[in-house]
Design an enzyme around this catalytic site. Structure first.
Site, PDB file in Angstrom:
ATOM      1  N   ASP A   1      -0.368   0.643  20.487  1.00  0.00           N
ATOM      2  CA  ASP A   1      -0.065   1.777  19.625  1.00  0.00           C
ATOM      3  C   ASP A   1      -0.606   1.463  18.236  1.00  0.00           C
ATOM      4  OD1 ASP A   1       0.882   3.748  18.014  1.00  0.00           O
ATOM      5  OD2 ASP A   1       2.990   3.603  18.667  1.00  0.00           O
TER       6      ASP A   1
ATOM      7  N   HIS B   1      13.483   4.584   6.845  1.00  0.00           N
ATOM      8  CA  HIS B   1      13.049   5.828   7.502  1.00  0.00           C
ATOM      9  C   HIS B   1      14.033   6.318   8.559  1.00  0.00           C
ATOM     10  CE1 HIS B   1       9.252   5.632   5.511  1.00  0.00           C
ATOM     11  NE2 HIS B   1       8.926   4.476   6.056  1.00  0.00           N
TER      12      HIS B   1
ATOM     13  N   ASP C   1       4.616  -2.890   0.772  1.00  0.00           N
ATOM     14  CA  ASP C   1       3.373  -2.202   1.118  1.00  0.00           C
ATOM     15  C   ASP C   1       2.847  -1.413  -0.083  1.00  0.00           C
ATOM     16  OD1 ASP C   1       5.532  -0.485   1.271  1.00  0.00           O
ATOM     17  OD2 ASP C   1       5.284  -0.050   3.409  1.00  0.00           O
TER      18      ASP C   1
ATOM     19  N   TYR D   1       2.638  -5.143   4.857  1.00  0.00           N
ATOM     20  CA  TYR D   1       1.880  -5.433   6.075  1.00  0.00           C
ATOM     21  C   TYR D   1       0.660  -6.319   5.863  1.00  0.00           C
ATOM     22  CZ  TYR D   1       5.179  -1.917   7.234  1.00  0.00           C
ATOM     23  OH  TYR D   1       6.373  -1.254   7.364  1.00  0.00           O
TER      24      TYR D   1
HETATM   25  C1  X5A Z   1       9.206   0.493   6.654  1.00  0.00           C
HETATM   26  C2  X5A Z   1       7.818   1.039   6.642  1.00  0.00           C
HETATM   27  C3  X5A Z   1       6.152   2.454   7.604  1.00  0.00           C
HETATM   28  C4  X5A Z   1       5.868   3.287   8.794  1.00  0.00           C
HETATM   29  C5  X5A Z   1       4.448   3.783   8.761  1.00  0.00           C
HETATM   30  C6  X5A Z   1       4.127   4.613   9.959  1.00  0.00           C
HETATM   31  N1  X5A Z   1       7.479   1.911   7.589  1.00  0.00           N
HETATM   32  N2  X5A Z   1       2.840   5.196   9.877  1.00  0.00           N
HETATM   33  O1  X5A Z   1       7.027   0.647   5.799  1.00  0.00           O
HETATM   34 ZN    ZN Z   2       6.664   1.275   3.869  1.00  0.00          ZN
END
Ligand code: X5A
Ligand code: ZN
Length: 674
Positions: free
Chosen positions: A20, A135, A265, A305
């Protein structure tokens, strides 16, 4: 009172089991590299390690529905095919047989952190957790998140500790819509989020992520969104938003507890955010929040990330929580047009709710942010990421420099009859003063009197700032016979050393010879109630307030709106904070000012006070030593005249001091041309 660190290897024990592309960046290594960086940097050892625990059903139900919890409970027993199918009903998330266990630990970690801070076992702390939380919604997993760790923690703090006001700062680059939904109509939780938005073209593509979602019903005004409509935002953009909307509102809100949705991020190199803020910015963002709520701050990991950028940013955050001196943020660029436009929109959307924003400008007339249409791409000063550009993960940036604490933290130069406060070291200069300095002092400052006490005090002060320059002492305080003379003497001395830049902050009425400040080696900001109309240089800035320093809200307004942006842009090597006699500044405000000024010059601040201010010595020393400042009481609206004076001044100064801007500059035309 230390800093808690929560981490458990168990939370690395789940991963994506199928292909994915949307989820492949959320890997177990995010946690291991962050923790290893803390260990390698000697930071983990300095923290109080707090064990994880599982959140109970009852705690999870503070935010989530019973149906959802029951559904997630079944995932450990599902086959791979069932897990895939279960996953499909949600957006950008994956399940794994062990994720339910990890999600309980992640939420439990946030709760344990809140317990540790609220019971006073630690002052502050950080929880390194997976899965992230912001989220996830009442009845849905989303964006790698299963349970909403921070939202649960906020409800828990209210319920278990009777906390009246919780501030949640979400500096992750995605909109924590789960947190927004949870507290939309709740005025006891102020949620602030900035996020990549690009006029709704960026995930999660929600209309309600825009600046005009301000909260509902009683919660109106308690939801603040700052959408980024361009990638490539830099340190200056982030600081601009902190100074001109978040901090004034946060201080007005006066939280009892601060929770941070600490996603990284939003840092350079991240493939999701594509922003350009460097990891050391998180040291500053963290520090700027550490004097709220008496220092009670819990940071909980969300996204991040790029493993290099993530681990550096985590280290910067934790090191700041531990109280180490902040790195100097050099090469700070001016906020870009798009950032200013977002700021202007958010400030205008909130001006009816917050007295500190009451006189904010209207949103730009064309309101391009609300059009949400495909705009003919007109170039901003920031490059679009095009073919010739580096992809975010190929970006290079220097590793943040080591932040070394000087052997002596706080030194004092006090009259003989004043007891040196605990933790401070009285300055003793072993060497004889430099004969050149002696003659200069005699000539310039001690002409009339043959005053050996004053002479010793002056030469001690000079020794003190020399030792700060050499990083042997972090900061200091001094009681002197005449603050103005001492200040002049130090400015003169300091300016003689090449490379020095001194930010002089002077509070209270009194005459200051302004001629000392035109060469850029000093920037003098004078907050008083005397209108001297003599600001002739970029480097001499009198801020005249109606009630001088005794009106708290006018004062704090000028600290966030002027002093902090000026200080960041000037980037001093030394801060001289001078309290004039009868300044009227109250104890908590004085501590807040000292605390906030620690942002600059790697914490090298020298505080000068008049000899008879003995009562201020202890509270000054405690803040210099890193104790959180006393919280301010809830603020009244600043006097209208003050707001107007400050706006006029901003108008005059913002062409030379770019971080003062709160609106899109008119000459750049901006939205009208689109
Ligand atoms: C916690 C967080 C990001 C999700 C990205 C999905 N979620 N495209 O950084
Ligand atoms: Zn995020």
């Amino acid at each position: 009172m230390g800093t808690a660190l929560i981490y458990d290897v168990e939370m690395t024990r789940y991963k994506l089991l199928w292909v994915d592309p949307a989820c492949k960046i959320e890997v177990p290594e995010r946690l291991t590299v962050s923790y290893e960086a803390l260990v390698r940097g000697g930071l983990a050892d300095r923290c109080i390690s707090v064990p994880v625990r599982e959140a109970t059903d009852e705690e999870i139900l503070l935010v989530h529905s019973e149906e959802y919890l029951e559904a997630v409970k079944k995932t450990p027993y599902m086959t791979l095919e069932d897990l895939k199918e279960f996953t499909l009903q949600y957006g950008d998330v994956y399940f794994h047989p062990n994720i339910y266990h990890c999600a309980k630990l992640a939420a439990g970690s946030a709760l344990h952190l809140v317990d540790s801070v609220m019971t006073g076992k630690v002052r502050n702390g950080m929880a390194l957790v997976r899965p992230p939380g912001h989220h996830s919604m009442h009845s849905a997993a989303n964006g790698f998140c299963v349970f909403n760790n921070v939202a649960i923690a906020a409800q828990y703090a209210k319920q278990k500790y009777g906390v009246k006001r919780v501030l949640i700062i979400d500096w992750d680059i995605h909109h924590g819509q789960g947190v927004q939904y949870c507290f939309e109509d709740d005025p006891s939780v102020l949620y602030f989020s900035w996020h990549r938005f690009e006029h709704q073209k960026f995930w999660p593509h929600l209309r309600e992520s825009d600046y005009d979602s301000v909260g509902k019903a009683y919660g109106a005004g308690f939801n603040i969104n700052v959408p980024w409509n361009k990638v490539g935002m830099e340190n200056g953009d982030y600081l601009t938003v902190f100074c001109h909307i978040l901090l004034p509102v946060a201080y007005e809100f006066c939280p009892d507890l601060v929770l941070v949705c600490a996603g990284f991020d939003s840092a350079i190199g991240d493939p999701e955010g594509e922003m350009c803020a460097t990891p050391d910015i998180f040291a500053h963002l963290t520090h700027l929040l550490m004097n709220l709520a008496g220092g009670k701050l819990c940071a909980v990991l969300e996204g991040g990330y790029n493993l290099t950028s993530l681990s550096q940013s985590v280290c910067q955050t934790v090191q700041t929580l531990l109280g180490d001196p902040l790195p100097r943020l050099s090469n700070l660029s001016a906020p870009c047009k798009s950032a200013l436009e977002s700021l202007q929109c958010a400030r205008s959307a909130h001006r009816q709710y917050w007295s500190s924003l009451k006189y904010a400008a209207d949103a730009p007339t064309s309101e391009i942010s609300t059009k949400r249409i495909k705009l003919a791409e007109k170039e901003d000063e920031r490059p679009e990421i095009g073919e010739e550009e580096k992809s975010p993960e190929e970006k290079v940036w220097p590793e943040p420099p080591q932040r070394v604490s000087p052997p002596i933290h706080t030194a004092s130069v006090l009259p003989n009859d004043v007891v040196c406060p605990g933790g401070c070291q009285p300055l003793t200069s072993s060497e004889d003063p430099d004969p050149l300095i002696v003659s200069k002092l005699k000539e310039n400052f001690l002409k009339d009197a043959d005053d050996s006490d004053a002479f010793t005090a002056f030469s001690n002060l000079i020794t003190l700032i020399k030792k700060m320059e050499m990083n042997q002492i972090c900061n200091g305080l001094a009681l002197v016979r005449n603050v103005t003379t001492a200040m002049m003497c130090l400015i003169q001395h300091s300016a003689a050393t090449p490379g020095n830049r001194v930010l002089v902050v002077c509070v209270g009425n009194g005459k200051i010879p302004s001629h000392v400040t035109s060469d850029g080696k000093t920037l003098l900001v004078h907050i008083s109630s005397e209108d001297r109309q003599e600001q002739k240089s970029k480097y001499y800035i009198p801020l005249c307030l109606k009630k001088g320093c005794s009106d708290m809200s006018g004062f704090i307004h000028s600290v966030f709106g002027f002093l902090l942006p000026l200080g960041y842009e000037y980037d001093p090597s030394l801060v001289l904070l001078v309290q004039m006699p009868d300044s009227g500044v109250c104890d908590s405000m004085w501590q807040q000012l000292i605390g906030l000024l620690r942002s600059f010059a790697q914490g090298h601040t020298l505080v000068l006070m008049q000899e008879d201010e003995k009562a201020l010595v202890d509270l000054t020393a405690s803040t210099l030593l890193g104790e959180p400042a006393l919280p301010l009481e809830q603020l009244q609206a600043p006097p209208t005249e003050d707001v107007k004076t400050l706006e006029m001044l901003r108008h005059r100064l913002q062409t030379e001091w770019k971080l003062l801007q709160t609106t899109v500059p008119p000459e750049s035309g901006g939205a009208d041309e689109l």
